[in-house]
Design a protein around this motif. Sequence first.
Motif, short mmCIF file in Angstrom:
data_model
loop_
_atom_site.label_atom_id
_atom_site.label_comp_id
_atom_site.label_asym_id
_atom_site.label_seq_id
_atom_site.Cartn_x
_atom_site.Cartn_y
_atom_site.Cartn_z
N MET A 1 0.84 -1.19 0.00
CA MET A 1 0.00 0.00 0.00
C MET A 1 0.88 1.25 0.00
SD MET A 1 -2.97 0.89 2.68
CE MET A 1 -3.41 2.53 3.02
N ARG A 2 0.52 2.21 -0.81
CA ARG A 2 1.27 3.44 -0.96
C ARG A 2 0.93 4.40 0.17
NH1 ARG A 2 -0.09 8.08 -3.67
NH2 ARG A 2 -1.82 7.12 -4.73
N LEU A 3 1.92 5.16 0.59
CA LEU A 3 1.68 6.21 1.58
C LEU A 3 0.74 7.26 0.99
CD1 LEU A 3 5.29 6.72 2.92
CD2 LEU A 3 3.41 5.59 4.08
N PRO A 4 0.03 8.01 1.84
CA PRO A 4 -0.91 8.99 1.31
C PRO A 4 -0.25 10.27 0.82
CG PRO A 4 -0.99 8.97 3.69
CD PRO A 4 -0.06 7.87 3.28
N CYS A 5 1.05 10.22 0.48
CA CYS A 5 1.69 11.39 -0.10
C CYS A 5 2.77 10.97 -1.09
CB CYS A 5 2.26 12.31 0.97
SG CYS A 5 3.75 11.70 1.76
N ILE A 6 3.04 11.85 -2.02
CA ILE A 6 4.13 11.71 -2.98
C ILE A 6 4.88 13.03 -2.92
CG2 ILE A 6 4.73 11.53 -5.43
CD1 ILE A 6 2.26 9.85 -5.84
N TYR A 7 6.20 12.98 -3.00
CA TYR A 7 6.96 14.23 -3.03
C TYR A 7 8.04 14.10 -4.08
CZ TYR A 7 10.59 11.70 -0.52
OH TYR A 7 11.56 10.79 -0.16
N GLY A 8 8.51 15.23 -4.56
CA GLY A 8 9.58 15.18 -5.54
C GLY A 8 10.04 16.56 -5.96
N GLN A 16 12.79 14.69 -14.03
CA GLN A 16 12.66 14.39 -12.61
C GLN A 16 13.99 14.61 -11.91
OE1 GLN A 16 10.67 10.69 -11.80
NE2 GLN A 16 11.58 10.51 -9.78
N TRP A 17 13.98 15.38 -10.83
CA TRP A 17 15.18 15.68 -10.06
C TRP A 17 15.32 14.65 -8.94
CZ3 TRP A 17 15.28 20.60 -6.53
CH2 TRP A 17 16.49 20.67 -5.84
N PHE A 18 14.30 14.49 -8.10
CA PHE A 18 14.31 13.48 -7.04
C PHE A 18 12.88 13.07 -6.74
CE2 PHE A 18 13.94 17.49 -4.72
CZ PHE A 18 12.97 17.21 -3.79
N GLY A 19 12.75 12.01 -5.96
CA GLY A 19 11.44 11.47 -5.61
C GLY A 19 11.13 10.24 -6.44
N GLU A 20 10.02 9.61 -6.12
CA GLU A 20 9.60 8.43 -6.86
C GLU A 20 8.08 8.33 -6.86
OE1 GLU A 20 10.03 5.04 -3.45
OE2 GLU A 20 11.83 5.56 -4.56
N GLY A 21 7.55 7.48 -7.72
CA GLY A 21 6.11 7.30 -7.81
C GLY A 21 5.42 8.28 -8.74
N PHE A 22 6.21 8.98 -9.58
CA PHE A 22 5.63 9.95 -10.51
C PHE A 22 6.53 10.11 -11.73
CE2 PHE A 22 8.66 12.50 -8.19
CZ PHE A 22 9.11 13.44 -9.10
N THR A 23 5.96 10.67 -12.78
CA THR A 23 6.73 11.10 -13.94
C THR A 23 6.47 12.59 -14.10
OG1 THR A 23 4.94 10.60 -15.48
CG2 THR A 23 6.59 8.87 -15.10
N SER A 24 7.40 13.28 -14.73
CA SER A 24 7.26 14.72 -14.95
C SER A 24 7.63 15.05 -16.39
CB SER A 24 8.15 15.50 -13.98
OG SER A 24 9.50 15.13 -14.11
N LYS A 25 6.97 16.08 -16.91
CA LYS A 25 7.24 16.50 -18.28
C LYS A 25 6.90 17.98 -18.43
CE LYS A 25 4.38 14.92 -21.36
NZ LYS A 25 3.66 14.13 -22.38
#
Length: 95
Positions: A1-8, A16-25
Amino acid sequence: MRLPCIYGGVWSDGAQWFGEGFTSKRIKDGTYVIEFEQPFSKIPAPVCTINGYEWKTFDKSIAVIEIWENGFICTTSDPRMPADCTFTFIVFGDV
């Protein structure tokens, strides 16, 4: 189960500079799409901030302009127009 937050962090070119669980464009000048690998169950709450040296960022701003369960769009700008800028974010929501 994923934590209720994502950071990056996202570089001004959209990479993407840092963090995980996302993509950026970067989709156009000062406009970025962040998409989550796993969607939230409801619309989450993203909080963003400009990152960089004070003398490069004091006149910059960031705004979240669209949010959905799978991601969000934000824009960075100077007082006159959209402007690419490095930023960080944290997103809270129900999983």
